[in-house]
Design a protein around this motif. Structure first.
Motif, PDB file in Angstrom:
ATOM      1  N   ASN A 157       0.808  -1.221   0.000  1.00 19.55           N
ATOM      2  CA  ASN A 157       0.000   0.000   0.000  1.00 19.55           C
ATOM      3  C   ASN A 157       0.845   1.277   0.000  1.00 19.55           C
ATOM      4  OD1 ASN A 157       0.959  -0.072   2.596  1.00 19.55           O
ATOM      5  ND2 ASN A 157      -1.042  -0.115   3.593  1.00 19.55           N
ATOM      6  N   LEU A 158       2.178   1.108   0.068  1.00 19.00           N
ATOM      7  CA  LEU A 158       3.106   2.235  -0.061  1.00 19.00           C
ATOM      8  C   LEU A 158       3.991   2.030  -1.280  1.00 19.00           C
ATOM      9  CD1 LEU A 158       4.211   2.653   3.677  1.00 19.00           C
ATOM     10  CD2 LEU A 158       2.649   4.126   2.423  1.00 19.00           C
ATOM     11  N   GLY A 159       3.384   1.556  -2.370  1.00 14.32           N
ATOM     12  CA  GLY A 159       4.153   1.157  -3.551  1.00 14.32           C
ATOM     13  C   GLY A 159       5.056   2.233  -4.108  1.00 14.32           C
ATOM     14  N   ILE A 160       4.539   3.466  -4.243  1.00 15.26           N
ATOM     15  CA  ILE A 160       5.342   4.561  -4.812  1.00 15.26           C
ATOM     16  C   ILE A 160       6.530   4.865  -3.901  1.00 15.26           C
ATOM     17  CG2 ILE A 160       5.324   6.999  -5.473  1.00 15.26           C
ATOM     18  CD1 ILE A 160       2.348   6.663  -6.144  1.00 15.26           C
ATOM     19  N   ALA A 207       6.998  15.877  -9.008  1.00 15.68           N
ATOM     20  CA  ALA A 207       6.043  15.522 -10.070  1.00 15.68           C
ATOM     21  C   ALA A 207       5.175  14.336  -9.637  1.00 15.68           C
ATOM     22  CB  ALA A 207       6.789  15.191 -11.359  1.00 15.68           C
ATOM     23  N   ILE A 208       5.797  13.358  -8.972  1.00 15.68           N
ATOM     24  CA  ILE A 208       5.052  12.191  -8.484  1.00 15.68           C
ATOM     25  C   ILE A 208       4.069  12.606  -7.389  1.00 15.68           C
ATOM     26  CG2 ILE A 208       5.305  10.049  -7.155  1.00 15.68           C
ATOM     27  CD1 ILE A 208       7.896   9.553  -8.780  1.00 15.68           C
ATOM     28  N   ILE A 209       4.510  13.487  -6.483  1.00 18.97           N
ATOM     29  CA  ILE A 209       3.617  13.960  -5.413  1.00 18.97           C
ATOM     30  C   ILE A 209       2.417  14.696  -6.001  1.00 18.97           C
ATOM     31  CG2 ILE A 209       3.449  15.540  -3.441  1.00 18.97           C
ATOM     32  CD1 ILE A 209       6.392  14.820  -2.824  1.00 18.97           C
ATOM     33  N   SER A 210       2.622  15.390  -7.130  1.00 22.06           N
ATOM     34  CA  SER A 210       1.501  16.079  -7.799  1.00 22.06           C
ATOM     35  C   SER A 210       0.382  15.097  -8.138  1.00 22.06           C
ATOM     36  CB  SER A 210       1.994  16.768  -9.079  1.00 22.06           C
ATOM     37  OG  SER A 210       2.977  17.723  -8.800  1.00 22.06           O
ATOM     38  N   VAL A 211       0.762  13.893  -8.603  1.00 23.66           N
ATOM     39  CA  VAL A 211      -0.229  12.862  -8.932  1.00 23.66           C
ATOM     40  C   VAL A 211      -0.815  12.259  -7.658  1.00 23.66           C
ATOM     41  CG1 VAL A 211      -0.625  10.685 -10.134  1.00 23.66           C
ATOM     42  CG2 VAL A 211       1.001  12.318 -11.055  1.00 23.66           C
ATOM     43  N   VAL A 212       0.052  11.999  -6.684  1.00 21.45           N
ATOM     44  CA  VAL A 212      -0.399  11.389  -5.427  1.00 21.45           C
ATOM     45  C   VAL A 212      -1.452  12.267  -4.745  1.00 21.45           C
ATOM     46  CG1 VAL A 212       0.328  10.738  -3.097  1.00 21.45           C
ATOM     47  CG2 VAL A 212       1.710  10.051  -5.067  1.00 21.45           C
ATOM     48  N   MET A 213      -1.276  13.585  -4.801  1.00 26.02           N
ATOM     49  CA  MET A 213      -2.229  14.491  -4.172  1.00 26.02           C
ATOM     50  C   MET A 213      -3.592  14.448  -4.860  1.00 26.02           C
ATOM     51  SD  MET A 213       0.257  17.723  -3.350  1.00 26.02           S
ATOM     52  CE  MET A 213      -0.867  18.645  -2.326  1.00 26.02           C
ATOM     53  N   TYR A 218       8.576  14.689 -15.078  1.00 27.47           N
ATOM     54  CA  TYR A 218       8.938  13.337 -14.633  1.00 27.47           C
ATOM     55  C   TYR A 218       9.718  12.594 -15.707  1.00 27.47           C
ATOM     56  CZ  TYR A 218       8.713   8.408 -13.673  1.00 27.47           C
ATOM     57  OH  TYR A 218       9.084   7.094 -13.491  1.00 27.47           O
ATOM     58  N   PHE A 219       9.266  12.695 -16.960  1.00 27.06           N
ATOM     59  CA  PHE A 219       9.935  11.956 -18.043  1.00 27.06           C
ATOM     60  C   PHE A 219      11.369  12.444 -18.234  1.00 27.06           C
ATOM     61  CE2 PHE A 219      10.954  11.188 -22.548  1.00 27.06           C
ATOM     62  CZ  PHE A 219      10.800   9.810 -22.562  1.00 27.06           C
ATOM     63  N   MET A 278       3.048  20.775  -7.782  1.00 27.06           N
ATOM     64  CA  MET A 278       2.608  20.174  -6.517  1.00 27.06           C
ATOM     65  C   MET A 278       1.648  21.113  -5.775  1.00 27.06           C
ATOM     66  SD  MET A 278       4.982  18.754  -3.385  1.00 27.06           S
ATOM     67  CE  MET A 278       5.470  20.398  -2.883  1.00 27.06           C
ATOM     68  N   LEU A 279       1.961  22.404  -5.764  1.00 26.43           N
ATOM     69  CA  LEU A 279       1.078  23.381  -5.110  1.00 26.43           C
ATOM     70  C   LEU A 279      -0.281  23.451  -5.810  1.00 26.43           C
ATOM     71  CD1 LEU A 279       3.536  26.356  -4.377  1.00 26.43           C
ATOM     72  CD2 LEU A 279       2.699  24.627  -2.787  1.00 26.43           C
TER      73      LEU A 279
END
Length: 356
Positions: free
Chosen positions: A106-109, A156-162, A216-217, A345-346
């Motif tokens: 459940n903490l894959g990322i 960039a990843i946190i942007s998706v996670v949020m 990210y890319f 992210m913001l």
């Protein structure tokens, strides 16, 4: 006992996949580079040169394992294994289809981001253990590059996670198709929960996520030491960088790690931004294309095709753009990508609060 057998089979399967993809990736890169440069590439070994990479790996297996006299023996021998295992273990948390994931975490990322970082330690071990000036320069460059570019990649990843509100990659995947249990809005306004297809992919759920994906890319190219970020291995001044002194199967492991890393970072990008194993085909009226093309076999097909497409773009870039200088590489990271990723992210936080 049965669970241990399953773990062993999964581990062997992931290793076999990594090895097969490296063989395929090297051949594909040779052919793609040949096409771009108006050459033929491998032609003699097998039909269209298709057995050339197999011949190369057989040659490497037979080569003598040389340890330089002045090298740190244990660091030198362990480094290729540490580099490969760090990348190989990242595949454990990647979902391939609905209900198909090697290890449900459940903490894959978070896990993948942590385990990939260990590769930097392996590269430093390779450079320092070789006791070679070219190798240590390559290792230092690689450490500076990977650590720097992890920051914009992380933002960039946190942007998706949020937006997704979960670190579970399987849940992130489920949210991007017709199997989602919550409303999905295209660009934050149009409800596409029953339509699915590419309309429900994360990259289209908010306009700024397109920018986050590009960031990210670019960062993933640097993480993989791929051109134009291949200064740790720069042949023109460092011979081969941190793996200059490696021969035989040790060199093969480093090469295997690089191509596995290409697939890994591309698949992470697909899962987070491009719909994961979900179909790109939407439901149109009574023609339920998304529903018909969603399932285990379809999921493996879609995630593989999307990931291979990104790998193809990585190869295309390598044979198109010149290598960055060190100062250009750091300026791009700290002055361009990091501020833009932080801004994304913001925006994600505001988007989640007010438009979802």
């Amino acid at each position: 006992m049965n669970s241990y057998i399953i773990y062993f089979v999964v581990a062997v399967g992931l290793f076999s996949f990594s090895a097969f993809f490296a063989l395929f990736g090297v051949y594909a890169e040779r052919k793609i580079s040949a096409f771009i440069q108006d050459r033929l590439g491998p032609t003699e070994t097998g039909k269209f040169g298709s057995l050339q990479t197999l011949a190369d790996i057989l040659k490497m297996i037979q080569k003598e394992l040389i340890i330089p006299a002045a090298a740190d023996k244990w660091l030198f021998m362990l480094a290729p294994a540490v580099i490969f295992i760090a990348v190989y273990m990242g595949f454990a948390a990647l979902p391939w289809a609905p209900g198909l994931i090697p290890s449900k975490i459940n903490l894959g990322i978070y896990y993948i981001f942590a385990i990939i970082s260990v590769e930097t330690l392996g590269i430093l071990m390779a450079g320092w253990g070789s006791n070679n000036k070219y190798s240590i320069l390559g290792a230092m460059r690689s450490a500076a590059q990977i650590i720097s570019y992890e920051i914009p990649a992380g933002f960039a990843i946190i942007s998706v996670v949020m937006i997704a509100q979960t670190l579970d990659l399987q849940q992130v995947a489920v949210q991007q198709g017709v199997l989602a249990g919550e409303k999905i809005k295209f660009a934050g306004f149009w409800d596409v929960s029953s339509i699915g297809g590419f309309f429900s992919w994360n990259i289209f759920r908010a306009p700024h996520l397109i920018i986050a994906f590009v960031i990210y890319f670019i960062a993933s190219l640097a993480e993989s030491n791929r051109a134009p970020f291949d200064i740790p291995e720069a042949e023109s001044e460092l011979v081969a960088g941190f793996h200059t002194e490696f021969t035989g199967i040790r060199f093969a492991l480093v090469f295997l790690a690089e191509y596995s890393m290409m697939f890994l970072v591309s698949m992470i990008g697909v899962i987070l931004f491009l719909g994961a194993w979900n179909t790109p085909l939407p439901n149109i009226g009574s023609v339920h294309l998304a529903t018909w093309t969603t399932g285990m076999a379809w999921g493996i097909l879609w995630v593989s095709l999307k990931t291979l497409a990104l790998v193809g773009v990585q190869m295309w870039i390598r044979w198109t753009l010149p290598r960055f200088r060190v100062d250009q590489l750091m300026n791009l990271c700290w002055k361009v990508l990091t501020p833009m990723a932080f801004l994304c992210m913001l925006i994600s936080g505001a988007w989640r609060l007010w438009l979802m």
